[in-house]
Design a protein around this motif. Structure first.
Motif, mmCIF file in Angstrom:
data_model
loop_
_atom_site.group_PDB
_atom_site.id
_atom_site.type_symbol
_atom_site.label_atom_id
_atom_site.label_comp_id
_atom_site.label_asym_id
_atom_site.label_seq_id
_atom_site.Cartn_x
_atom_site.Cartn_y
_atom_site.Cartn_z
ATOM 1 N N GLN A 22 0.828 -1.210 0.000
ATOM 2 C CA GLN A 22 0.000 0.000 0.000
ATOM 3 C C GLN A 22 0.865 1.264 0.000
ATOM 4 O O GLN A 22 1.841 1.352 0.753
ATOM 5 C CB GLN A 22 -0.875 0.015 1.250
ATOM 6 C CG GLN A 22 -2.185 -0.697 1.032
ATOM 7 C CD GLN A 22 -3.370 0.125 1.475
ATOM 8 O OE1 GLN A 22 -3.259 0.984 2.351
ATOM 9 N NE2 GLN A 22 -4.505 -0.096 0.870
ATOM 10 N N LEU A 80 0.421 5.783 -0.399
ATOM 11 C CA LEU A 80 -0.432 6.958 -0.487
ATOM 12 C C LEU A 80 0.224 7.888 -1.506
ATOM 13 O O LEU A 80 1.429 8.132 -1.437
ATOM 14 C CB LEU A 80 -0.492 7.662 0.878
ATOM 15 C CG LEU A 80 -1.321 8.944 0.913
ATOM 16 C CD1 LEU A 80 -2.807 8.621 0.880
ATOM 17 C CD2 LEU A 80 -0.991 9.769 2.147
ATOM 18 N N ARG A 131 -0.017 11.699 -3.215
ATOM 19 C CA ARG A 131 -0.649 13.018 -3.239
ATOM 20 C C ARG A 131 -0.434 13.634 -4.618
ATOM 21 O O ARG A 131 0.691 13.700 -5.107
ATOM 22 C CB ARG A 131 -0.090 13.945 -2.165
ATOM 23 C CG ARG A 131 -0.912 15.236 -2.127
ATOM 24 C CD ARG A 131 -0.615 16.153 -0.999
ATOM 25 N NE ARG A 131 -0.792 15.557 0.289
ATOM 26 C CZ ARG A 131 -0.537 16.200 1.435
ATOM 27 N NH1 ARG A 131 -0.118 17.457 1.411
ATOM 28 N NH2 ARG A 131 -0.693 15.604 2.586
ATOM 29 N N ASN A 182 -5.821 12.876 -2.995
ATOM 30 C CA ASN A 182 -5.042 11.850 -2.298
ATOM 31 C C ASN A 182 -5.583 10.492 -2.677
ATOM 32 O O ASN A 182 -6.787 10.247 -2.559
ATOM 33 C CB ASN A 182 -5.146 12.039 -0.784
ATOM 34 C CG ASN A 182 -4.378 13.275 -0.318
ATOM 35 O OD1 ASN A 182 -3.166 13.252 -0.263
ATOM 36 N ND2 ASN A 182 -5.092 14.359 -0.030
ATOM 37 N N ARG A 201 -5.003 6.232 -2.274
ATOM 38 C CA ARG A 201 -4.329 5.151 -1.572
ATOM 39 C C ARG A 201 -4.598 3.847 -2.281
ATOM 40 O O ARG A 201 -5.731 3.611 -2.737
ATOM 41 C CB ARG A 201 -4.838 5.065 -0.130
ATOM 42 C CG ARG A 201 -4.001 4.142 0.753
ATOM 43 C CD ARG A 201 -4.392 4.272 2.206
ATOM 44 N NE ARG A 201 -5.831 4.179 2.382
ATOM 45 C CZ ARG A 201 -6.471 4.584 3.492
ATOM 46 N NH1 ARG A 201 -5.799 5.108 4.504
ATOM 47 N NH2 ARG A 201 -7.767 4.470 3.593
ATOM 48 N N ALA A 232 2.039 3.603 2.719
ATOM 49 C CA ALA A 232 0.890 3.982 3.573
ATOM 50 C C ALA A 232 0.994 3.341 4.965
ATOM 51 O O ALA A 232 1.635 2.324 5.116
ATOM 52 C CB ALA A 232 -0.401 3.567 2.903
#
Lengths: 77, 77, 77, 77, 77, 77, 77
Positions: free
Chosen positions: D20, D22, D24, D30, D32, D77
């Motif tokens: 995982q 994240l 931006r 955002n 994920r 993440a």
């Protein structure tokens, strides 16, 4: 097509070297000064440069190196 | 064309190495400091850099590496 | 020109590898963290990165890979 | 400089492949999801991707190919 | 790393050729349609394309050639 | 994958040469006209071009050379 | 495909050299003048150039060198 037609756009910058030009930039900035050098990216050195606001001098900038990427147009002043 | 005319725009940066310059950036940011290096992309290292607001120091930044792509102009301060 | 003058701007990043830096990004974002690698596009990996808001920690980001194209400046924190 | 220092920024993406992350994006987005491939332009394929709003799932996107040019940062993440 | 990990991001586009995809563009535009070709710049031809607004069809666009530079992400619909 | 799948996205432009197309530009501009030439940058010449506003003709532009960099999509009208 | 189809988009600029053109720029600027040279980046020199506002002359600019990167379209006036 007349005798006024120039070979390439950058010839205009060569012709005005050492003379006053007005440069309009993307961020709504107008700068007037004497162009003393330029390169193929249209990076320009100006001396006695002034930031203008509605034709009036807003700030004296002295000698500046302007990045070509922000220029909209250059005009003999 | 006079003796003031420089060969290439980046010669101005060479001439002011080690001296104070003012850099105006796209995001309406003005930074003053001593330029200690630059490259062909106009990436610039400045020491004792300060963010200015209307000529006043807004924040002390110390040494910074500025990306050339955000620069509008560089001027000897 | 003094002994402080560096060869190239990216030398500053080499000098601070493994140390804290502050990165200002175009979208008005300030990120502080420990720089652990970078490349010629100024892509940067930071560890223990934090998003700042007026000097305060706004969010803990952990390890991040920052795209160089959004960077305004990098400064040793 | 410690054993934490990586060779190149993209090594981080290699290390998190299948995990995982994240992401931006510039347009204040955002996302994920699980990263399953990337290339030198930072184009990224994510599976089970979700658009986030303040940490909450705003929309399920499934598998997506993200253009690298819009990325601000990528973080495990 | 599992059997789900693809070689390169563009493999996803190859896999969905002839099928429905959703494309999100920078200017807050969502377009759904059947992808029938793409190139290395992520330029994409879609057939039976529709502009979406909150999941609803806002306008039928028919066949379109989308410039890759405006794409945020492409997702199998 | 069916017989509808084209080799490359620009094949669509070749197929509509001499016919009406609709071009959507970044600055929320819609232009309709007959495409008579294009190049690899998606620069396009259109004849009898019209600027549209909500499907209505807002201004007749005649022959224009459109820069490809501003194009979001091109569609057979 | 008829006899109106041109070989390449820039042929249009060659055809109008020495004649009046209208140039629309990204920053909502319209400029009319006589084109006297151009290059492969669509940099253009215009003489007797005027900035227009709703079809009316807003400012006389004289000779200008326009950077191609800001152009949306060029049209024979």
């Amino acid at each position: 097509m007349t005798e006024h037609i120039q070979q390439r756009p950058f010839d205009l910058l060569n012709k005005v070297l050492g003379k006053q030009v007005l440069v309009r930039l993307k961020s709504n900035l107008n700068i007037r000064g004497r162009i003393t050098s330029f390169d193929a990216h249209m990076n320009i050195v100006m001396e006695e440069a002034e930031e203008l606001d509605g034709g009036e001098t807003k700030a004296k900038l002295g000698t500046i190196l302007l990045r070509g990427g922000n220029i909209i147009f250059v005009s003999p002043a």
